[in-house]
Design a protein around this motif. Structure first.
Motif, PDB file in Angstrom:
ATOM      1  N   GLY A  27       0.900  -1.695   0.259  1.00 17.31           N
ATOM      2  CA  GLY A  27       0.005   0.415  -0.237  1.00 17.31           C
ATOM      3  C   GLY A  27       0.813   1.264  -0.061  1.00 17.31           C
ATOM      4  N   THR A  28       0.256   1.930  -0.291  1.00 18.87           N
ATOM      5  CA  THR A  28       0.933   3.181  -0.237  1.00 18.87           C
ATOM      6  C   THR A  28       0.829   4.721   0.722  1.00 18.87           C
ATOM      7  N   ASN A  29      -0.480   4.450   1.651  1.00 18.18           N
ATOM      8  CA  ASN A  29      -0.454   4.997   2.703  1.00 18.18           C
ATOM      9  C   ASN A  29       0.085   4.658   4.382  1.00 18.18           C
ATOM     10  N   CYS A  30       1.332   5.854   4.886  1.00 13.24           N
ATOM     11  CA  CYS A  30       1.712   4.597   5.764  1.00 13.24           C
ATOM     12  C   CYS A  30       2.522   5.732   5.921  1.00 13.24           C
ATOM     13  N   VAL A  31       3.583   5.645   7.293  1.00 15.12           N
ATOM     14  CA  VAL A  31       4.420   6.075   7.935  1.00 15.12           C
ATOM     15  C   VAL A  31       5.934   5.550   7.427  1.00 15.12           C
ATOM     16  N   GLU A  32       6.572   6.248   6.962  1.00 20.43           N
ATOM     17  CA  GLU A  32       8.433   5.915   6.476  1.00 20.43           C
ATOM     18  C   GLU A  32       8.740   6.493   6.842  1.00 20.43           C
ATOM     19  N   VAL A  33       9.771   5.791   7.515  1.00 22.22           N
ATOM     20  CA  VAL A  33      10.664   6.128   8.173  1.00 22.22           C
ATOM     21  C   VAL A  33      12.481   6.173   6.579  1.00 22.22           C
ATOM     22  N   THR A  34      13.223   6.996   7.159  1.00 27.25           N
ATOM     23  CA  THR A  34      14.694   6.845   6.575  1.00 27.25           C
ATOM     24  C   THR A  34      15.975   7.494   7.686  1.00 27.25           C
ATOM     25  N   PHE A  35      16.894   6.559   8.001  1.00 28.77           N
ATOM     26  CA  PHE A  35      17.734   6.983   8.688  1.00 28.77           C
ATOM     27  C   PHE A  35      19.289   7.172   7.735  1.00 28.77           C
ATOM     28  N   LEU A  36      19.246   8.239   8.783  1.00 29.36           N
ATOM     29  CA  LEU A  36      20.483   9.173   7.628  1.00 29.36           C
ATOM     30  C   LEU A  36      21.642   9.736   8.706  1.00 29.36           C
ATOM     31  N   ASP A  37      22.541  10.575   7.853  1.00 23.08           N
ATOM     32  CA  ASP A  37      24.224   9.871   8.854  1.00 23.08           C
ATOM     33  C   ASP A  37      24.132  10.789  10.298  1.00 23.08           C
ATOM     34  N   ARG A  44       7.960  10.547   7.536  1.00 21.90           N
ATOM     35  CA  ARG A  44       7.191  11.538   6.646  1.00 21.90           C
ATOM     36  C   ARG A  44       5.736  10.914   6.621  1.00 21.90           C
ATOM     37  N   ASP A  45       5.257  11.162   5.996  1.00 19.63           N
ATOM     38  CA  ASP A  45       3.407  10.478   4.921  1.00 19.63           C
ATOM     39  C   ASP A  45       3.972  10.088   4.226  1.00 19.63           C
ATOM     40  N   SER A  46       3.214   9.137   3.325  1.00 22.10           N
ATOM     41  CA  SER A  46       3.396   8.464   2.126  1.00 22.10           C
ATOM     42  C   SER A  46       2.586   9.594   1.009  1.00 22.10           C
ATOM     43  N   LEU A  47       1.583   9.800   1.351  1.00 22.76           N
ATOM     44  CA  LEU A  47       1.013  10.158   0.815  1.00 22.76           C
ATOM     45  C   LEU A  47       0.939  11.610   0.511  1.00 22.76           C
ATOM     46  N   ASP A 142      -5.944   5.587  11.704  1.00 25.17           N
ATOM     47  CA  ASP A 142      -5.304   4.750  12.603  1.00 25.17           C
ATOM     48  C   ASP A 142      -4.892   3.334  11.887  1.00 25.17           C
ATOM     49  N   SER A 143      -5.250   3.330  10.348  1.00 27.47           N
ATOM     50  CA  SER A 143      -4.863   1.867   9.656  1.00 27.47           C
ATOM     51  C   SER A 143      -2.896   2.512   9.162  1.00 27.47           C
ATOM     52  N   GLU A 144      -2.631   3.704   9.403  1.00 23.72           N
ATOM     53  CA  GLU A 144      -1.084   4.017   8.750  1.00 23.72           C
ATOM     54  C   GLU A 144      -0.345   3.658  10.114  1.00 23.72           C
ATOM     55  N   ILE A 145      -0.875   4.042  11.405  1.00 26.63           N
ATOM     56  CA  ILE A 145       0.081   3.570  12.294  1.00 26.63           C
ATOM     57  C   ILE A 145      -0.273   2.328  12.675  1.00 26.63           C
ATOM     58  N   ASN A 146      -1.463   1.681  12.664  1.00 31.92           N
ATOM     59  CA  ASN A 146      -1.576  -0.343  12.980  1.00 31.92           C
ATOM     60  C   ASN A 146      -0.288  -0.146  12.033  1.00 31.92           C
ATOM     61  N   ASP A 147      -0.049  -0.962  10.923  1.00 34.79           N
ATOM     62  CA  ASP A 147       0.674  -0.867   9.883  1.00 34.79           C
ATOM     63  C   ASP A 147       2.095  -0.731  10.585  1.00 34.79           C
ATOM     64  N   PHE A 148       2.777   0.666  10.742  1.00 39.00           N
ATOM     65  CA  PHE A 148       3.566   1.121  11.921  1.00 39.00           C
ATOM     66  C   PHE A 148       4.236   0.206  12.395  1.00 39.00           C
ATOM     67  N   SER A 149       2.600   0.465  13.962  1.00 36.08           N
ATOM     68  CA  SER A 149       3.255  -0.358  14.764  1.00 36.08           C
ATOM     69  C   SER A 149       3.502  -2.165  14.387  1.00 36.08           C
ATOM     70  N   GLU A 150       3.012  -2.454  13.947  1.00 31.53           N
ATOM     71  CA  GLU A 150       3.294  -3.971  13.293  1.00 31.53           C
ATOM     72  C   GLU A 150       5.087  -3.886  12.872  1.00 31.53           C
ATOM     73  N   GLY A 151       5.142  -2.963  11.632  1.00 27.30           N
ATOM     74  CA  GLY A 151       6.569  -3.221  11.528  1.00 27.30           C
ATOM     75  C   GLY A 151       7.219  -2.855  12.824  1.00 27.30           C
ATOM     76  N   ILE A 152       7.007  -2.018  13.543  1.00 29.83           N
ATOM     77  CA  ILE A 152       8.284  -2.227  14.645  1.00 29.83           C
ATOM     78  C   ILE A 152       8.025  -3.911  14.806  1.00 29.83           C
ATOM     79  N   ARG A 153       6.596  -4.364  15.586  1.00 26.72           N
ATOM     80  CA  ARG A 153       6.703  -5.065  15.622  1.00 26.72           C
ATOM     81  C   ARG A 153       7.654  -6.235  15.433  1.00 26.72           C
ATOM     82  N   VAL A 154       8.287  -6.558  13.952  1.00 30.85           N
ATOM     83  CA  VAL A 154       8.244  -7.284  13.180  1.00 30.85           C
ATOM     84  C   VAL A 154       9.265  -6.714  12.877  1.00 30.85           C
ATOM     85  N   GLY A 155       9.872  -5.605  13.040  1.00 34.02           N
ATOM     86  CA  GLY A 155      11.480  -5.483  12.749  1.00 34.02           C
ATOM     87  C   GLY A 155      12.048  -5.376  11.881  1.00 34.02           C
ATOM     88  N   LYS A 156      10.985  -4.390  10.734  1.00 39.28           N
ATOM     89  CA  LYS A 156      11.119  -3.864   9.443  1.00 39.28           C
ATOM     90  C   LYS A 156      11.864  -2.495   9.513  1.00 39.28           C
TER      91      LYS A 156
END
Length: 175
Positions: A27-37, A44-47, A142-156
């Motif tokens: 999906g394209t509706n989600c919290v996005e994370v990037t690790f910088l120097d 950021r918000d993917s939408l 809520d759907s975006e936060i649920n995906d984000f939380s699940e991603g944290i739980r599974v180590g994405k």
């Protein structure tokens, strides 16, 4: 963390070339994370990728993930009525959102962590650690936060460090 001390040009270059990670499975509706120097993490918000991302430190991100894993960031049940969706969140009336942000109770899992607040209509907002509360936020359904939380739980969400290959050790014969 004072992000005003960051070299704006260097930060812009890093963000322009960033590899954003998401927990969404296609999906394209989600919290996005990037690790910088320099030990920074951007959100950021993917939408709405054109919005300024929020910045945290690695330690702040670890505090946030520990809070999610420990169940410390839970939406109060009374705030779930009339939920928005990921695609309708951009249609929220700015005046309504400003009133809700003014009343929001912010939770900061650590001193350099993203702040989290839960609003009516099953909205979760993120705020940077050095922002005035609610000055610059990212709004999530809520759907975006649920995906984000699940991603944290599974180590994405992990920092991808450059790995330098090392030559194999010589083999020892065992008799």
């Amino acid at each position: 963390m004072n992000t005003t001390d960051l070299d704006a040009a260097r930060l812009a270059d890093q963000l322009a070339g960033a590899e954003w990670q998401t927990a969404s499975s296609g999906g394209t509706n989600c919290v996005e994370v990037t690790f910088l120097d320099s030990g920074l993490v951007a959100f950021r918000d993917s939408l709405n990728p054109e919005q300024q991302p929020l910045l945290s430190t690695d330690e702040g991100f670890q505090s946030l993930t520990a809070s999610v894993l420990g169940g410390l960031l839970q939406r109060p049940k009374q705030l779930g009525a009339d939920p928005i969706t990921a695609t309708t969140k951009n249609e929220l009336a700015p005046d309504w959102l400003a009133v809700q942000l003014a009343k929001a109770v912010w939770q900061y899992p650590g001193p350099e962590s993203i702040g989290v607040a839960f609003l009516p209509r099953a909205i979760t907002v993120f705020c940077g650690p050095d922002n005035a509360r609610g000055q610059h936020v990212l709004v999530f359904a809520d759907s975006e936060i649920n995906d984000f939380s699940e991603g944290i739980r599974v180590g994405k969400f992990r920092r991808r460090e450059a790995v330098t290959p090392t030559p194999p050790a010589p083999l020892a014969l065992v008799h």
